[in-house]
Design an enzyme around this catalytic site. Structure first.
Site, PDB file in Angstrom:
ATOM      1  N   ASN A 278      -4.233  -9.054   4.437  1.00 49.20           N
ATOM      2  CA  ASN A 278      -4.769  -8.445   5.667  1.00 49.20           C
ATOM      3  C   ASN A 278      -5.643  -9.457   6.431  1.00 49.20           C
ATOM      4  O   ASN A 278      -5.568  -9.566   7.659  1.00 49.20           O
ATOM      5  CB  ASN A 278      -5.618  -7.213   5.347  1.00 49.20           C
ATOM      6  CG  ASN A 278      -4.828  -6.102   4.656  1.00 49.20           C
ATOM      7  OD1 ASN A 278      -3.602  -6.115   4.676  1.00 49.20           O
ATOM      8  ND2 ASN A 278      -5.532  -5.162   4.041  1.00 49.20           N
TER       9      ASN A 278
ATOM     10  N   ASN B   9     -20.017  -5.266   1.985  1.00 46.85           N
ATOM     11  CA  ASN B   9     -20.467  -4.029   2.624  1.00 46.85           C
ATOM     12  C   ASN B   9     -21.674  -3.537   1.814  1.00 46.85           C
ATOM     13  O   ASN B   9     -22.113  -4.211   0.863  1.00 46.85           O
ATOM     14  CB  ASN B   9     -19.330  -3.002   2.748  1.00 46.85           C
ATOM     15  CG  ASN B   9     -18.824  -2.516   1.398  1.00 46.85           C
ATOM     16  OD1 ASN B   9     -19.499  -2.654   0.374  1.00 46.85           O
ATOM     17  ND2 ASN B   9     -17.626  -1.958   1.378  1.00 46.85           N
TER      18      ASN B   9
ATOM     19  N   ASP C  32     -11.358  -6.170   6.321  1.00 51.42           N
ATOM     20  CA  ASP C  32     -10.501  -7.369   6.265  1.00 51.42           C
ATOM     21  C   ASP C  32     -10.309  -7.938   7.669  1.00 51.42           C
ATOM     22  O   ASP C  32     -10.356  -9.152   7.867  1.00 51.42           O
ATOM     23  CB  ASP C  32      -9.131  -7.016   5.672  1.00 51.42           C
ATOM     24  CG  ASP C  32      -9.260  -6.399   4.286  1.00 51.42           C
ATOM     25  OD1 ASP C  32     -10.234  -6.729   3.577  1.00 51.42           O
ATOM     26  OD2 ASP C  32      -8.395  -5.586   3.926  1.00 51.42           O
TER      27      ASP C  32
ATOM     28  N   SER D  17      -8.513  -2.302  15.233  1.00 48.30           N
ATOM     29  CA  SER D  17      -7.600  -2.129  14.081  1.00 48.30           C
ATOM     30  C   SER D  17      -7.614  -0.709  13.524  1.00 48.30           C
ATOM     31  O   SER D  17      -6.607  -0.242  13.009  1.00 48.30           O
ATOM     32  CB  SER D  17      -7.957  -3.124  12.974  1.00 48.30           C
ATOM     33  OG  SER D  17      -9.098  -2.688  12.270  1.00 48.30           O
TER      34      SER D  17
ATOM     35  N   ASP E  38       0.845  -1.203   0.000  1.00 50.25           N
ATOM     36  CA  ASP E  38       0.000   0.000   0.000  1.00 50.25           C
ATOM     37  C   ASP E  38       0.878   1.251   0.000  1.00 50.25           C
ATOM     38  O   ASP E  38       1.815   1.359   0.808  1.00 50.25           O
ATOM     39  CB  ASP E  38      -0.909   0.019   1.233  1.00 50.25           C
ATOM     40  CG  ASP E  38      -1.981  -1.064   1.185  1.00 50.25           C
ATOM     41  OD1 ASP E  38      -2.182  -1.664   0.108  1.00 50.25           O
ATOM     42  OD2 ASP E  38      -2.622  -1.306   2.224  1.00 50.25           O
TER      43      ASP E  38
END
Ligand code: RIB
Length: 301
Positions: A43, A183, A242, A272, A13
């Protein structure tokens, strides 16, 4: 210990923090730039491993220096890499992420992640066969996902399919998987024009719709339920979904109920997002146990 196999992307990333995103033709000054380990598959694998599962990864990286770092990071997280192959014709996967006010926008470049073929899935059959649960997302080619679902169904191994980023999958594969975890955006791509409540009712105890800071919707066989998220102020939401998927996978494989597994996933996700980077904030099982929200009934093997 439960065994979880994660099939999916392994990427670097490139993260930009900014107060303002540029319009077309505009230049803005950003606040910070960093690189971090990412890829939705990696992840999820890191989340499952930190939370105490034996994790096996199936994926492809390039033949570049990024690949060495990506593999080293997975090894450091105790993830087994015998099914992670280096391919020579493509660069390792990457993502450009802009963070503004704690929320992210991502451009994903699959690179070597696109070299995951149905043949490579077939070669990993023995590892898949002994898994308590197989987890897969959409950052690898659709034909590899469909082969994975076919092979796992044949061997009666449950599959958790996280349809991120949004893309259509065959109706047959959707019917066969044990869990689907879109989602809200991904939900509307998978089930265009359909009402969430009706689709949840059609897939009781199977379809979990993650709704960010609201929580997770599912149908328990009697009614639609919302399992609320833990309220925290996010620093960086990258990888929250994730982490939820990896944590849910661990909890469910350990015999927790679906609702308990969602609460376990919600807690991991809320921890997280309190640090920068997709993987930096993913909690270990000890960090989870240190939280006042950890429930004493959550016994893991
Ligand atoms: O879900 C977050 C991940 O998606 C990032 O780590 C990035 O690699 C993107 O593809």
């Amino acid at each position: 210990m439960v065994k979880i196999t994660v099939v999916g992307s392994i990427s670097t990333d490139f993260v930009i923090e900014t107060d303002k995103r540029p319009q077309v033709g505009e230049t803005v000054e950003g606040k910070n730039f960093s690189t971090a380990f990412g890829g939705k598959g990696a992840n999820q694998a890191v989340a499952a491993a930190r939370l105490g599962a034996d994790v096996f990864m199936i994926g492809t990286v390039g033949n570049d220096t990024f690949a060495e770092e990506l593999q080293r990071n997975l090894k450091e997280n105790q993830i087994f890499l015998n099914n992670v192959e280096r391919v020579t014709h493509l660069p390792s996967g990457s993502a450009v992420i802009t963070i503004q006010d704690g929320d992210n926008a991502i451009i994903y470049i699959p690179g070597a992640n696109n070299a995951l073929t149905p043949e490579r899935i077939a070669m990993a059959r023995e590892d898949l066969k002994t898994s308590d649960l197989v987890v897969v997302q959409n950052e690898v080619p659709v034909d590899a996902i469909e082969e994975l679902v076919r092979v796992c169904t044949e061997m009666q191994v449950p599959v958790l399919y996280n349809p991120a980023p949004a893309r259509r999958l065959s109706a047959e594969a959707i019917e066969k998987v044990r869990f689907i975890t879109p989602n809200e955006t991904e939900f509307s791509v998978l089930f265009p024009g359909e009402k969430m409540e009706e689709v949840l009712e059609r897939y009781p105890n199977k379809l979990l719709v993650t709704a960010g800071s609201e929580g997770v919707y599912y149908h328990d066989g009697e009614k639609v339920k919302l399992v609320p998220a833990n309220k925290v102020v996010p620093v960086d939401t990258t990888g929250a979904g994730d982490t939820f998927n990896g944590a849910f996978a661990v909890a469910w494989s350990n015999g927790l109920t679906i609702e308990e597994s969602i609460r376990f996933g919600n807690l991991a996700a809320s921890l997280s997002i309190q640090k920068m980077g997709a993987q930096t904030g993913i909690p270990t099982i000890d960090e989870m146990k240190g939280s006042e929200k950890y429930e004493k009934e959550w016994h893991l093997k």
